[in-house]
Design a protein around this motif. Structure first.
Motif, mmCIF file in Angstrom:
data_model
loop_
_atom_site.group_PDB
_atom_site.id
_atom_site.type_symbol
_atom_site.label_atom_id
_atom_site.label_comp_id
_atom_site.label_asym_id
_atom_site.label_seq_id
_atom_site.Cartn_x
_atom_site.Cartn_y
_atom_site.Cartn_z
ATOM 1 N N THR A 173 14.064 -7.966 -7.826
ATOM 2 C CA THR A 173 13.623 -7.643 -6.468
ATOM 3 C C THR A 173 14.540 -6.604 -5.819
ATOM 4 O O THR A 173 14.070 -5.654 -5.197
ATOM 5 N N ALA A 174 15.836 -6.765 -5.987
ATOM 6 C CA ALA A 174 16.796 -5.828 -5.392
ATOM 7 C C ALA A 174 16.627 -4.427 -5.982
ATOM 8 O O ALA A 174 16.639 -3.431 -5.251
ATOM 9 N N GLY A 233 13.898 -3.193 -7.348
ATOM 10 C CA GLY A 233 12.619 -2.668 -6.875
ATOM 11 C C GLY A 233 12.701 -2.128 -5.462
ATOM 12 O O GLY A 233 12.154 -1.072 -5.155
ATOM 13 N N LEU A 234 13.407 -2.835 -4.606
ATOM 14 C CA LEU A 234 13.554 -2.387 -3.219
ATOM 15 C C LEU A 234 14.487 -1.174 -3.115
ATOM 16 O O LEU A 234 14.229 -0.247 -2.347
ATOM 17 N N GLN A 235 15.560 -1.181 -3.885
ATOM 18 C CA GLN A 235 16.523 -0.083 -3.819
ATOM 19 C C GLN A 235 15.923 1.232 -4.315
ATOM 20 O O GLN A 235 16.157 2.282 -3.733
ATOM 21 N N SER A 281 12.553 1.780 -4.751
ATOM 22 C CA SER A 281 11.139 1.875 -4.331
ATOM 23 C C SER A 281 10.197 1.837 -5.526
ATOM 24 O O SER A 281 9.316 2.685 -5.696
ATOM 25 N N THR A 337 7.426 -4.068 -8.739
ATOM 26 C CA THR A 337 7.841 -5.109 -9.677
ATOM 27 C C THR A 337 6.905 -6.306 -9.512
ATOM 28 O O THR A 337 5.962 -6.274 -8.722
ATOM 29 N N TYR A 341 7.736 -8.932 -8.106
ATOM 30 C CA TYR A 341 8.083 -9.597 -6.856
ATOM 31 C C TYR A 341 8.076 -8.662 -5.653
ATOM 32 O O TYR A 341 8.398 -9.090 -4.542
ATOM 33 N N THR A 342 7.775 -7.399 -5.863
ATOM 34 C CA THR A 342 7.671 -6.443 -4.755
ATOM 35 C C THR A 342 6.316 -5.764 -4.817
ATOM 36 O O THR A 342 5.684 -5.721 -5.865
ATOM 37 N N PHE A 369 3.727 -2.555 -2.645
ATOM 38 C CA PHE A 369 3.646 -1.485 -1.657
ATOM 39 C C PHE A 369 2.524 -1.798 -0.689
ATOM 40 O O PHE A 369 1.471 -2.306 -1.087
#
Length: 112
Positions: A46-47, A49-51, A53, A56, A58-59, A61
């Motif tokens: 998750t981290a 994917g967020l970092q 963009s 994943t 768990y993430t 758009f």
């Protein structure tokens, strides 16, 4: 031997960090499938994917548009068009009516 520290980062290679992150997410996701959903792996995926963009497991758009679009209803002045099964019914009833009128005319019981 190749001395990696001797080189400086080049901005033309920005895509490498995203390729690395995608590969790392793929590797961690494979490990997570083998393990019984490790929370530490899930948090790292998750981290990343967020970092970076990246999408994943768990993430996700979400696209938000500030323009409000309301579909305008258009009214046809001619009315609704019958469906194909309705056209068949119209044809059968019209044919039956013409047949009955013809039969009465032939028998002589039809007068105008």
């Amino acid at each position: 031997p190749l001395r990696v520290n001797a080189f400086e980062a080049d901005e033309t290679n920005d895509a490498l960090r995203y390729l690395w992150a995608r590969n790392r997410i793929m590797l961690l996701s494979d490990y997570n499938r083998l393990a019984a959903t490790d929370e530490a792996l899930k948090a790292e995926i998750t981290a990343l994917g967020l970092q970076y963009s990246l999408l994943t497991e768990y993430t996700a758009f979400l696209g938000i548009d500030s323009e409000v679009r309301v579909p305008q209803k258009t009214h046809s002045s001619s009315g609704a068009v019958p469906e194909p099964h309705e056209w068949l019914l119209i044809f059968l009833l019209g044919s039956m009516g013409i047949f009955l009128i013809y039969r009465r005319y032939r028998d002589g019981s039809f007068t105008c």
